[in-house]
Design a protein around this motif. Structure first.
Motif, mmCIF file in Angstrom:
data_model
loop_
_atom_site.group_PDB
_atom_site.id
_atom_site.type_symbol
_atom_site.label_atom_id
_atom_site.label_comp_id
_atom_site.label_asym_id
_atom_site.label_seq_id
_atom_site.Cartn_x
_atom_site.Cartn_y
_atom_site.Cartn_z
ATOM 1 N N ALA A 1 7.732 18.469 9.637
ATOM 2 C CA ALA A 1 7.582 18.960 8.936
ATOM 3 C C ALA A 1 6.429 19.949 8.649
ATOM 4 O O ALA A 1 4.690 19.336 9.055
ATOM 5 N N THR B 1 4.166 22.065 6.017
ATOM 6 C CA THR B 1 3.824 23.135 4.435
ATOM 7 C C THR B 1 2.977 24.493 3.821
ATOM 8 O O THR B 1 2.334 24.681 4.890
ATOM 9 N N VAL C 1 5.475 25.244 0.068
ATOM 10 C CA VAL C 1 6.901 25.309 0.560
ATOM 11 C C VAL C 1 6.770 24.216 2.342
ATOM 12 O O VAL C 1 5.849 24.734 2.505
ATOM 13 N N LYS C 2 7.785 23.298 1.418
ATOM 14 C CA LYS C 2 7.502 22.279 2.911
ATOM 15 C C LYS C 2 9.195 22.506 3.462
ATOM 16 O O LYS C 2 9.930 22.778 3.071
ATOM 17 N N GLY C 3 8.847 22.470 5.065
ATOM 18 C CA GLY C 3 9.933 22.334 5.730
ATOM 19 C C GLY C 3 10.114 22.567 7.180
ATOM 20 O O GLY C 3 8.617 22.474 8.202
ATOM 21 N N ARG D 1 12.650 26.462 7.117
ATOM 22 C CA ARG D 1 14.197 25.598 6.504
ATOM 23 C C ARG D 1 13.388 24.630 6.200
ATOM 24 O O ARG D 1 12.668 24.239 6.945
ATOM 25 N N ASN D 2 14.144 24.363 5.185
ATOM 26 C CA ASN D 2 14.285 23.416 4.490
ATOM 27 C C ASN D 2 14.867 22.690 4.180
ATOM 28 O O ASN D 2 15.748 22.361 5.858
ATOM 29 N N ASP E 1 17.743 21.161 3.423
ATOM 30 C CA ASP E 1 19.114 21.235 3.159
ATOM 31 C C ASP E 1 19.136 22.502 4.062
ATOM 32 O O ASP E 1 20.750 23.400 4.115
ATOM 33 N N ARG F 1 16.504 29.397 5.042
ATOM 34 C CA ARG F 1 15.896 29.707 5.774
ATOM 35 C C ARG F 1 14.866 30.700 4.535
ATOM 36 O O ARG F 1 15.837 31.153 4.198
#
Length: 258
Positions: free
Chosen positions: A36, A38, A47-49, A62-63, A65, A68
């Motif tokens: 991941a 950030t 915002v992490k993903g 994309r997180n 869940d 996007r």
């Protein structure tokens, strides 16, 4: 008999699940490799993903869940490999070199040199000095619009130009091509030249040193419909009269905005 069938079913199901094991292992390895990131925004938010796409303009992340989100590069302070990384050590996207616009008036000094001619008649040198005053700020651009006076010499004829001019850079950056247009009237300063309207076009380069100061070099062409004093000899008698002539001049200019 029923008990034996249940045992057979169990072994069949177990065999099928064992066939799926390599796929499960592969998916697990891919999940471990997808680390991941950030996004650290200028607002301070994180915002992490997983980044799925990025270029010079945007970053798509994309997180957990699966949703996007797209963020402009201008809103991103840094991209961190993990949340513990120091933001100062992360390379930021390169920013375009821009010069902020100055809203103050500006003076434009132009020094010109080149050649001039009356088509099909004569050819000679040309020079000029112009001092223009105007605005260096139109909208959000370093567009110069102004007017002023100068001193021009064409083919041994001198005149005082009264003109309005515009200079427009193609790019709002430190280095830019520039185009210009001037329209004016030449006031006679010598007996051979009796005045006339003229128009000129410039095309060249400009370097914006700071918000108000710039230098440049351009090529110019100037056309003038002028009245000149002409002499004519008829049966040994000299006569003088006004005649219209097309004067064409061209060359190079050094420009200074301050």
């Amino acid at each position: 008999m029923a008990k034996n069938l249940r045992i057979c079913d169990f072994f069949c199901i177990f065999a099928l699940e064992m066939k799926k094991l390599p796929l499960i292992v592969l998916l697990s390895l891919l999940a471990l490799c997808a680390h991941a990131e950030t996004l650290l925004l200028h607002t301070g938010a994180r915002v992490k993903g997983t980044i799925v796409f990025q270029n010079e303009e945007v970053v798509v992340i994309r997180n957990a869940d699966g949703a996007r989100f797209q963020y402009p590069r201008a809103e991103i302070e840094a991209i961190l490999a993990d949340e513990t990384e120091d933001p100062e050590k992360v390379e930021k996207p390169a920013e375009k070199e821009e010069i902020k616009v100055s809203k103050k008036a500006s003076i434009l000094l132009e020094l010109a040199g080149g050649a001039a001619c009356i088509p099909n008649e004569t050819f000679g040198g040309a020079y000029g000095v112009d001092l223009l005053v105007g605005s260096h700020h139109i909208g959000d651009r370093h567009i110069f619009i102004g007017g002023g006076l100068g001193y021009h010499g064409l083919l041994k004829m001198n005149f005082l130009p009264i003109q309005a001019a515009v200079r427009i850079p193609f790019l709002e950056q430190k280095h830019s091509p520039v185009a210009g247009l001037a329209i004016g009237y030449g006031v006679a300063l010598s007996k051979e030249y009796l005045g006339g309207l003229y128009a000129g076009v410039d095309l060249g380069y400009r370097c914006q040193i700071n918000p108000k100061t710039a230098i440049g070099a351009v090529f110019y062409t100037q056309f003038q419909q002028a009245q000149i004093l002409a002499e004519e000899s008829i049966e040994g008698v000299n006569f003088q009269g006004k005649e219209g002539r097309n004067l064409l001049s061209f060359g190079a200019k050094f420009t200074l905005y301050f």
